[in-house]
Design an enzyme around this catalytic site. Structure first.
Site, PDB file in Angstrom:
ATOM      1  N   HIS A   1      86.539  30.285 111.035  1.00 35.74           N
ATOM      2  CA  HIS A   1      86.737  31.099 109.836  1.00 35.74           C
ATOM      3  C   HIS A   1      87.912  32.067 109.903  1.00 35.74           C
ATOM      4  O   HIS A   1      88.268  32.674 108.904  1.00 35.74           O
ATOM      5  CB  HIS A   1      85.473  31.904 109.515  1.00 35.74           C
TER       6      HIS A   1
HETATM    7  C1  UD1 Z   1      85.752  38.910 107.312  1.00 34.50           C
HETATM    8  C2  UD1 Z   1      86.446  39.824 108.315  1.00 34.50           C
HETATM    9  C3  UD1 Z   1      86.477  39.150 109.671  1.00 34.50           C
HETATM   10  C4  UD1 Z   1      85.088  38.713 110.098  1.00 34.50           C
HETATM   11  C5  UD1 Z   1      84.418  37.899 109.009  1.00 34.50           C
HETATM   12  C6  UD1 Z   1      83.000  37.625 109.374  1.00 34.50           C
HETATM   13  C7  UD1 Z   1      88.224  41.210 107.327  1.00 34.50           C
HETATM   14  C8  UD1 Z   1      89.676  41.401 107.202  1.00 34.50           C
HETATM   15  N1  UD1 Z   1      87.833  40.053 107.928  1.00 34.50           N
HETATM   16  O1  UD1 Z   1      86.508  37.719 107.220  1.00 34.50           O
HETATM   17  O2  UD1 Z   1      86.968  40.057 110.633  1.00 34.50           O
HETATM   18  O3  UD1 Z   1      85.203  37.927 111.260  1.00 34.50           O
HETATM   19  O4  UD1 Z   1      84.449  38.636 107.770  1.00 34.50           O
HETATM   20  O5  UD1 Z   1      82.494  36.509 108.738  1.00 34.50           O
HETATM   21  O6  UD1 Z   1      87.454  42.050 106.926  1.00 34.50           O
HETATM   22  N2  UD1 Z   1      83.915  34.226 100.567  1.00 34.50           N
HETATM   23  C9  UD1 Z   1      82.953  33.660  99.767  1.00 34.50           C
HETATM   24  N3  UD1 Z   1      81.709  34.212  99.766  1.00 34.50           N
HETATM   25  C10 UD1 Z   1      81.375  35.308 100.492  1.00 34.50           C
HETATM   26  C11 UD1 Z   1      82.371  35.880 101.296  1.00 34.50           C
HETATM   27  C12 UD1 Z   1      83.628  35.321 101.319  1.00 34.50           C
HETATM   28  O7  UD1 Z   1      83.197  32.662  99.102  1.00 34.50           O
HETATM   29  O8  UD1 Z   1      80.198  35.750 100.444  1.00 34.50           O
HETATM   30  C13 UD1 Z   1      85.255  33.583 100.602  1.00 34.50           C
HETATM   31  C14 UD1 Z   1      86.209  34.127  99.548  1.00 34.50           C
HETATM   32  O9  UD1 Z   1      87.029  33.072  99.136  1.00 34.50           O
HETATM   33  C15 UD1 Z   1      87.027  35.131 100.321  1.00 34.50           C
HETATM   34  C16 UD1 Z   1      87.111  34.488 101.698  1.00 34.50           C
HETATM   35  O10 UD1 Z   1      85.862  33.846 101.885  1.00 34.50           O
HETATM   36  O11 UD1 Z   1      88.303  35.345  99.759  1.00 34.50           O
HETATM   37  C17 UD1 Z   1      87.341  35.481 102.815  1.00 34.50           C
HETATM   38  O12 UD1 Z   1      86.368  36.530 102.775  1.00 34.50           O
HETATM   39  P1  UD1 Z   1      86.720  37.975 103.409  1.00 34.50           P
HETATM   40  O13 UD1 Z   1      85.530  38.838 103.382  1.00 34.50           O
HETATM   41  O14 UD1 Z   1      87.973  38.489 102.797  1.00 34.50           O
HETATM   42  O15 UD1 Z   1      87.105  37.637 104.882  1.00 34.50           O
HETATM   43  P2  UD1 Z   1      86.363  36.757 105.978  1.00 34.50           P
HETATM   44  O16 UD1 Z   1      87.202  35.584 106.313  1.00 34.50           O
HETATM   45  O17 UD1 Z   1      84.957  36.513 105.611  1.00 34.50           O
HETATM   46  N1  UDP Z   2      76.459  33.330 112.079  1.00 34.83           N
HETATM   47  C1  UDP Z   2      75.363  32.996 111.290  1.00 34.83           C
HETATM   48  N2  UDP Z   2      75.453  31.875 110.512  1.00 34.83           N
HETATM   49  C2  UDP Z   2      76.564  31.080 110.481  1.00 34.83           C
HETATM   50  C3  UDP Z   2      77.663  31.441 111.288  1.00 34.83           C
HETATM   51  C4  UDP Z   2      77.577  32.587 112.066  1.00 34.83           C
HETATM   52  O1  UDP Z   2      74.335  33.678 111.315  1.00 34.83           O
HETATM   53  O2  UDP Z   2      76.564  30.089 109.749  1.00 34.83           O
HETATM   54  C5  UDP Z   2      76.370  34.555 112.892  1.00 34.83           C
HETATM   55  C6  UDP Z   2      76.651  34.347 114.354  1.00 34.83           C
HETATM   56  O3  UDP Z   2      75.500  33.930 115.044  1.00 34.83           O
HETATM   57  C7  UDP Z   2      77.136  35.719 114.783  1.00 34.83           C
HETATM   58  C8  UDP Z   2      77.847  36.217 113.556  1.00 34.83           C
HETATM   59  O4  UDP Z   2      77.372  35.447 112.464  1.00 34.83           O
HETATM   60  O5  UDP Z   2      76.047  36.580 115.056  1.00 34.83           O
HETATM   61  C9  UDP Z   2      79.326  36.035 113.725  1.00 34.83           C
HETATM   62  O6  UDP Z   2      79.948  36.251 112.518  1.00 34.83           O
HETATM   63  P1  UDP Z   2      81.357  35.600 112.160  1.00 34.83           P
HETATM   64  O7  UDP Z   2      81.645  34.447 113.034  1.00 34.83           O
HETATM   65  O8  UDP Z   2      81.361  35.390 110.716  1.00 34.83           O
HETATM   66  O9  UDP Z   2      82.358  36.818 112.443  1.00 34.83           O
HETATM   67  P2  UDP Z   2      83.028  37.450 113.747  1.00 34.83           P
HETATM   68  O10 UDP Z   2      81.977  37.668 114.771  1.00 34.83           O
HETATM   69  O11 UDP Z   2      84.110  36.514 114.188  1.00 34.83           O
HETATM   70  O12 UDP Z   2      83.614  38.708 113.231  1.00 34.83           O
END
Ligand code: UD1
Ligand code: UDP
Length: 350
Positions: A203
């Site tokens: 991601h």
């Molecule tokens: C964010 C965090 C990242 C973290 C991740 C955990 C920032 C800059 N990044 O990244 O550090 O590892 O969360 O998962 O804060 N989207 C949906 N539904 C949702 C959420 C997101 O469709 O419920 C899609 C949207 O297209 C959105 C994209 O995912 O634009 C990215 O979401 P965003 O919250 O901006 O960043 P993450 O990649 O989730």
């Molecule tokens: N996780 C989850 N469901 C998923 C993918 C990840 O519950 O489908 C959990 C995972 O076990 C961990 C956390 O989400 O506890 C990690 O989040 P993510 O990878 O989104 O973000 P990061 O840790 O890289 O910020």
């Protein structure tokens, strides 16, 4: 003490699941959800499954460009901070929700506690690196999960208020591991049995937002010919479709799963291939070899201990990791004793 905790993204819900209950034994906690993550399986499922207190406020900010998303959070958080007058604002990790919550508190001279302080990838192009450096420099209490994190803070001149408490995600795994076994039907329905599949997650913006990097990752998973399960973050789903990437039949894409399902998948897998910070650690906690598809990691100890292999997005290296990587050493104690949440309470005051 009145504590405002701000969460917004998936890993923060999981961290709050380990910490909120303990804070509430002694203090009044007000929980704010920024709404950065909002899909049912990216947000609500964690509150349901993990018994996280219902947020007192949901800002419903949603997705957007970094400035827009962070700015909207600042505007809404300020109103609540002024109304609630907390003694402390507690934040987790390195997302835009973390930075907005810390910056807003700091401007109002409210002390900030940062859980997961001191992590560094030394790659300033990552939004997370920007968020965590700024948050650390605004914080009064810096709860570092590892010794390396403490050293990183010292090198930036942050000495006071730094406490190595271990990792709250270790607390979470210990707390929910047994409960995850109740989800065994979920595994059966997917036709998976113990040790015969590889679990993957992707991601990170630095991987999804560049066609060549994502193409290499998907190519490697597909060409490994191993049975791979990929709970797919919505960001990655969007880009795979936009780039028109072909995913091999050996790769089973599923919707993002709840934490209990995830811990079960992790504990039953043979290996884990990921770019997630949290999942790298969980692989270590659960004794699974991890292949990390990033150029660097904040969890350097797991690599030094030979339980984590860094491949970047080099296709041949990822395939080699999937097929051949095996840790050569016993696990060292890196992430504390699983009681990080209680240590937060000891530091901020009973
Ligand atoms: C964010 C965090 C990242 C973290 C991740 C955990 C920032 C800059 N990044 O990244 O550090 O590892 O969360 O998962 O804060 N989207 C949906 N539904 C949702 C959420 C997101 O469709 O419920 C899609 C949207 O297209 C959105 C994209 O995912 O634009 C990215 O979401 P965003 O919250 O901006 O960043 P993450 O990649 O989730
Ligand atoms: N996780 C989850 N469901 C998923 C993918 C990840 O519950 O489908 C959990 C995972 O076990 C961990 C956390 O989400 O506890 C990690 O989040 P993510 O990878 O989104 O973000 P990061 O840790 O890289 O910020």
């Amino acid at each position: 003490m009145k504590i405002i905790t701000v969460v917004g993204a998936r890993p923060q819900f999981i961290k709050a699941a380990a910490v909120s209950g303990i804070i509430r034994e002694k203090h009044q906690e007000i929980l704010i959800h920024t709404g950065q993550h909002y899909d049912e399986n990216m947000s609500e499922v964690f509150f349901q499954e993990l018994d996280i207190p219902k947020p007192d406020y949901n800002l419903n900010i949603g997705s957007g460009n970094h400035g827009e998303q962070t700015g909207k959070m600042l505007i809404e958080l300020e109103k609540i901070y002024i109304k609630e007058k907390p003694d402390l604002v507690l934040v987790y990790g390195d997302t835009n929700s973390t930075l907005a919550a810390a910056l807003c508190a700091s401007k109002l001279l409210i002390p900030v506690a940062h859980v997961e302080a001191g992590l560094r990838s030394f790659n300033m192009k990552m939004p997370e690196e920007q968020n965590r450096i700024l948050t650390d420099h605004l914080s009064k209490f810096l709860f570092a999960p590892t010794e390396t994190a403490v050293i990183n803070l010292h090198k930036e001149g942050i000495i006071k208020g730094v406490f190595n408490i271990g990792d709250v995600m270790f607390d979470a795994v210990l707390k929910f591991k047994d409960l995850s076994r109740n989800k065994i039907d979920f595994l059966n329905k997917l036709g998976l049995s113990e040790n015969e599949f590889i679990l993957s997650t992707i991601h990170r913006a630095e991987n999804t937002n560049y066609i060549d990097r994502l193409e290499n990752i998907i190519g490697a998973l597909s060409e490994s010919n191993k049975k791979i399960v990929l709970p797919l973050h919505p960001r990655t789903k969007k880009y795979i479709s936009e780039y028109g990437l072909k995913v091999g039949e050996n790769v089973k894409i599923i919707e993002p799963v709840g934490y209990l399902e995830m811990v079960l998948l992790e504990s039953m897998s043979q290996k884990i291939v990921t770019d997630s910070g949290g999942v790298q650690k969980e692989a270590f906690f659960l004794g699974k070899p991890c292949i990390t598809m990033r150029d660097e990691t904040e969890w350097v100890e797991t690599v030094q201990n030979d339980w984590n292999m860094l491949t970047g997005t080099n296709k041949a290296k990822i395939i080699d990791g999937i097929l051949n990587f095996a840790p050569s050493k016993e696990q060292e104690k890196i992430f504390g004793d699983g009681k990080a949440a209680s240590k937060i309470l000891e530091v901020i005051g009973q």
